[in-house]
Scaffold this motif. Structure first.
Motif, PDB file in Angstrom:
ATOM      1  N   LEU A 224       0.811  -1.211   0.000  1.00 19.46           N
ATOM      2  CA  LEU A 224       0.000   0.000   0.000  1.00 19.46           C
ATOM      3  C   LEU A 224       0.850   1.269   0.000  1.00 19.46           C
ATOM      4  CD1 LEU A 224      -2.775  -0.984   2.579  1.00 19.46           C
ATOM      5  CD2 LEU A 224      -2.990  -0.876   0.100  1.00 19.46           C
ATOM      6  N   GLY A 225       2.159   1.101  -0.082  1.00 17.98           N
ATOM      7  CA  GLY A 225       3.038   2.259  -0.169  1.00 17.98           C
ATOM      8  C   GLY A 225       3.639   2.706   1.137  1.00 17.98           C
ATOM      9  N   CYS A 226       3.635   1.852   2.168  1.00 17.81           N
ATOM     10  CA  CYS A 226       4.236   2.184   3.462  1.00 17.81           C
ATOM     11  C   CYS A 226       5.562   1.454   3.630  1.00 17.81           C
ATOM     12  CB  CYS A 226       3.298   1.791   4.609  1.00 17.81           C
ATOM     13  SG  CYS A 226       1.665   2.560   4.544  1.00 17.81           S
ATOM     14  N   VAL A 227       6.452   2.033   4.409  1.00 18.15           N
ATOM     15  CA  VAL A 227       7.702   1.366   4.772  1.00 18.15           C
ATOM     16  C   VAL A 227       7.482   0.703   6.127  1.00 18.15           C
ATOM     17  CG1 VAL A 227      10.131   1.651   5.352  1.00 18.15           C
ATOM     18  CG2 VAL A 227       9.134   2.983   3.489  1.00 18.15           C
ATOM     19  N   CYS A 228       7.758  -0.592   6.216  1.00 13.30           N
ATOM     20  CA  CYS A 228       7.494  -1.341   7.443  1.00 13.30           C
ATOM     21  C   CYS A 228       8.768  -1.971   7.986  1.00 13.30           C
ATOM     22  CB  CYS A 228       6.448  -2.438   7.197  1.00 13.30           C
ATOM     23  SG  CYS A 228       4.852  -1.800   6.650  1.00 13.30           S
ATOM     24  N   PHE A 229       8.835  -2.086   9.310  1.00 11.50           N
ATOM     25  CA  PHE A 229       9.982  -2.728   9.942  1.00 11.50           C
ATOM     26  C   PHE A 229       9.495  -3.713  10.995  1.00 11.50           C
ATOM     27  CE2 PHE A 229      13.634  -2.554  13.077  1.00 11.50           C
ATOM     28  CZ  PHE A 229      14.485  -3.340  12.298  1.00 11.50           C
ATOM     29  N   THR A 230       9.889  -4.962  10.843  1.00 17.51           N
ATOM     30  CA  THR A 230       9.628  -5.991  11.837  1.00 17.51           C
ATOM     31  C   THR A 230      10.960  -6.405  12.453  1.00 17.51           C
ATOM     32  OG1 THR A 230       9.870  -7.864  10.315  1.00 17.51           O
ATOM     33  CG2 THR A 230       7.678  -6.841  10.452  1.00 17.51           C
TER      34      THR A 230
END
Length: 252
Positions: A58-64
């Motif tokens: 969806l165009g987000c930067v994610c960090f796990t």
């Protein structure tokens, strides 16, 4: 799938065979929202990857990441204190916020159980625009420096069953001061987090921009049923999509 981010348009002129070919280049508008995922005690980042991938699409930067004492991260699980875990979360948040495409005013946190507890604490220490929690846990402040695995489970269980005021502990105090948007997802058959704990949290969120509460009927705390996982994923991505779209419209 519809893009969540705004689009920058740029006119392009190509020379092909001595003739002009007009075009328009469309790309996601930077900076973009960022989301930090915090797994529960005994879990790992693998539990969050599916939701993180959805948000990335969806165009987000994610960090796990894996908290200390879990999966590929260091330290013995039996030695990890809540302060250790909070330090890990702060380091993970700062890493995400340092990414070049991130909008530092548009960072959200998604926490599960113990991860939800840490997410509440994080809001008092870092800017968090969106706070999504599934079956968030609650703990008394006492014995903060005792390894988390060594906390008296009966004491914790009894604490969760009691109603608490907004300033009753560090997590609830953070909730009372929080001004962003909140999503709480409850499991209908949660055997670890009683309704009283969730009611204390909801009552503490007195200054939020919005507060949404959803119940997944029949779901357990761990939510191993694939159908319940799909429902949660739909709830989470739908809520985040709505929140981010609204924020984009606000600043037009």
């Amino acid at each position: 799938m519809t893009e969540l981010t705004e689009i920058d348009e740029g006119a392009v002129s190509l020379q092909v065979g001595g003739q002009k070919v007009a075009g328009t280049l469309l790309s996601p508008e930077a900076p973009v929202p960022g989301f930090l995922f915090i797994h529960g005690w005994g879990g790992d980042q693998a539990e969050d990857l599916a939701q993180a991938e959805e948000l990335a699409r969806l165009g987000c930067v994610c960090f796990t990441f894996d908290l200390r004492g879990h999966a590929d991260s260091g330290a013995s699980k039996d030695e990890v204190t809540r302060q250790d875990s909070l330090d890990d979360v702060l380091a993970a948040y700062d890493y995400l916020a340092s990414q070049p495409m991130i909008d530092e005013a548009a960072i959200g946190v998604v926490g599960t159980s113990y991860g939800g507890y840490l997410a509440m604490l994080l809001t008092a220490l870092r800017p968090v625009r969106w706070l999504a929690m599934r079956v968030p846990a609650l703990y008394p402040d006492e014995h903060w420096d005792t390894p988390k695995a060594m906390l008296d489970k009966d004491v914790v269980r009894a604490y969760r069953k009691q109603p608490h005021q907004a300033g009753g502990d560090r997590a609830l105090a953070a909730c009372a001061a929080y001004r962003g948007d909140v999503l709480i997802v409850e499991s209908g058959k949660d055997e670890q987090i009683p309704r009283e704990a969730l009611l204390s949290m909801q009552a503490a969120f007195r200054q939020t921009n919005s507060l949404s509460h959803r119940i997944i009927e029949g779901a357990s705390h761990a939510m191993r049923d694939p159908q319940h996982q799909r429902i949660y994923s739909t709830l989470l991505t739908g809520w985040i999509s709505e929140m981010v779209r609204a924020s984009r419209l606000t600043y037009r």
